[in-house]
Design an enzyme around this catalytic site. Structure first.
Site: not given
Length: 421
Positions: A90, A144, A164, A194, A244
Site C-alpha cells: 500500500r 478493495n 463498502c 469510491h 474520494y
C-alpha cells in the site's frame, strides 16, 4: 450458522467481532472462523476476539486457522477483507504515482490499479475454494478495490455482493446532524465504489421527504469539512460527493498535499503496531479507541446487516451494496458493478430504480466503468499493454506520457505479485 473471515488477522477484525457480539440476535453465529496466513497476527486477533465474545456473552465458537480450505468448509458466508502485500505494498501504491504528478491512492488511479492486479487472482482462487467446499455459500467482499473485485467474482459465477462502509458512514453522520435515528435515514446513493454521490437524504425510506437541501443549508460547513472539500463545491453541486471525489475535483491540489506528508500507509502501519501490542494484552476484552482511527467505521453493522439478509435472518429492507447493474444505470453495460441502494434477500441484491442522472455524474461514472473493465482484463490476463491501456483510460491519468511512466513503475514495484511479469 458458520461464517468465515478471510483476512481474519487484520487489525480491522475486532471492529467486526464487536459488531457480531452486539448484534447476535440479528446474526446468530454459532461458529466464526478467522483465516489468515500470518499466524502471529492471527493468534493476537483471535485471542482478543474470544475475549470480546466472552465479555458480551456471545455463545459462538471462534476458530483460527491458516488453512483456507479448512476455514471456509461448510461456511454459510465468507467475508473477504484481505490485503495482498500488506501495508508495504500500500505504501508503494501511495508514493510512486506521485513521482509522475498523479494521485497516489490505494483504491483509485494508478495505485488502485496496482492493488487490483495483485488482488483479483488471489480472491478468485479463494472463491474457487469456497465453491468447491460449499457452492451455496455467499461471498461478501470488503476487499478493495471493491467494485473491480466484485465484478471479477460475479463474472466468474460466484454468489457475491460487494460492501463498502462509505454509505453507512454518511447515514450515521447525517442522522446525527438531523437529530434522527440512523435507521430513519435513507440515502439516494449512486455511482461506483469510491465514486458516489448522495443525491437525496430521505426520511423513512425511498419515498420519504428529501432532507438534503435542509442538511446542506444548515450543516453545509460540517459536511464539507468532513469531505475535506471547500463548501463552494458542495453548494454548487447540490449533492454530497464521497470523500474520494476530491481526487478528481481537486486533483492537482491533492497531489501537492500528498507530496508534503507521510503516506496514509505509513500512518496505518504505525497504528497497526500499536494495536497489535494492545491485542496481546490478555486483560483487553473490547475494541480499543485507537481502532476508530484505523478506518472502517461502522463496517461491522453493515456486514451484519448484509449477511443477515443474504442468509434469511432479516436485515434492513434497503442496503447500499455493490452489485451487477442489469440496466439500473442504462448508460452502463449490464455486467458492470454499481454501488446503489438495493433490496437484499437470499437470492441476492436487487438495485432500486435510479432517476436519470445529470451528465456531470453519468459521464464520470461511464469513464471510470470503462477503466474498470480494462483493469479487470489486465488483472485476469496480465500483460504490459493491458496495464498501459487501463492507465490511459483512467481520468486521473489520461495522458500517454504519464501512462507509459506509470506502467513501468507499477510493474517494477509489483513484480513479485504478478505471475506474468
Amino acid at each position: 450458522m458458520k461464517l468465515a473471515v478471510v483476512g481474519g488477522g487484520s487489525t480491522y477484525t475486532p471492529e467486526l467481532i464487536d459488531g457480531f457480539a452486539r448484534l447476535r440476535d440479528t446474526l446468530p453465529i454459532e461458529e466464526l472462523v478467522l483465516v489468515d496466513p500470518a499466524a502471529d497476527r492471527l493468534e493476537l486477533v483471535g485471542g482478543l476476539a474470544r475475549r470480546i465474545f466472552a465479555k458480551q456473552g456471545h455463545p459462538g465458537r471462534i476458530v483460527t486457522t491458516s488453512d483456507v480450505d479448512a476455514g471456509v468448509a461448510d461456511a454459510d458466508a465468507v467475508l473477504l477483507q484481505l490485503r495482498v502485500g500488506g501495508q508495504a505494498a500500500r505504501n508503494q501504491d501511495e508514493t510512486w504515482p506521485l513521482e509522475c504528478g498523479c494521485v497516489g491512492q490505494e483504491t483509485t488511479g494508478a495505485g488502485g490499479l496496482a492493488k487490483a492486479l495483485r488482488t483479483v487472482p488471489v480472491v478468485l482462487d479463494i472463491a474457487e475454494r469456497v465453491r468447491r467446499t460449499n457452492p451455496n455459500a455467499w461471498i461478501i467482499d470488503f476487499t478493495n478495490p471493491v467494485g473491480i473485485v466484485t465484478r471479477a467474482l460475479l463474472q466468474a459465477g460466484h454468489k457475491a455482493v460487494g460492501l463498502c462502509n462509505v454509505a453507512i458512514g454518511f447515514q450515521r453522520k447525517f442522522a446525527k446532524l438531523l437529530d434522527v435515528a440512523p435507521g430513519d435515514v435513507h440515502l439516494d446513493h449512486v455511482g461506483l465504489n469510491h465514486l458516489t454521490w448522495e443525491t437525496g437524504v430521505r426520511l423513512g425510506g425511498p419515498g420519504g421527504d428529501d432532507l438534503l437541501p435542509k442538511l446542506l443549508a444548515e450543516h453545509g460547513d460540517a459536511v464539507a469539512a468532513d469531505l475535506r472539500m471547500p463548501r463552494e463545491i458542495v453548494d454548487r453541486l447540490g449533492v454530497v460527493p464521497s470523500y474520494y471525489l476530491r481526487y478528481f475535483y481537486q486533483h492537482d491540489a491533492v497531489v501537492e498535499e500528498l507530496k508534503t506528508k507521510p503516506s496514509r500507509a505509513a500512518e496505518v502501519a504505525e497504528m497497526e503496531r500499536e494495536l497489535l501490542k494492545m491485542y496481546g494484552d490478555p486483560t483487553l476484552d473490547e475494541k480499543p479507541e485507537l481502532l476508530a482511527k484505523r478506518g472502517g467505521a461502522f463496517y461491522s453493522e453493515a456486514a451484519v446487516d448484509l449477511a443477515a439478509s443474504l442468509l434469511g435472518n432479516g436485515g434492513s429492507p434497503y442496503q447500499v451494496v455493490n452489485t451487477v447493474n442489469n440496466g439500473t444505470l442504462p448508460f452502463l453495460p449490464d455486467d458492470a458493478v454499481i454501488e446503489v441502494q438495493a433490496t437484499v434477500d437470499g437470492k441476492g441484491a436487487k438495485p432500486l430504480s435510479v432517476p436519470k442522472l445529470d451528465p456531470l455524474y453519468a459521464g464520470l461514472i461511464a469513464n471510470v466503468t470503462g477503466y474498470e473493465d480494462l483493469a479487470l482484463q489486465a488483472a485476469l490476463h496480465g500483460g504490459r499493454d493491458r496495464v498501459f491501456k487501463a492507465l490511459l483510460a483512467h481520468p486521473l491519468v489520461g495522458q500517454y506520457t504519464y501512462a507509459e511512466q506509470l506502467t513501468d513503475r507499477l510493474i517494477a514495484h509489483n513484480r513479485e505479485h504478478l505471475a506474468w511479469a
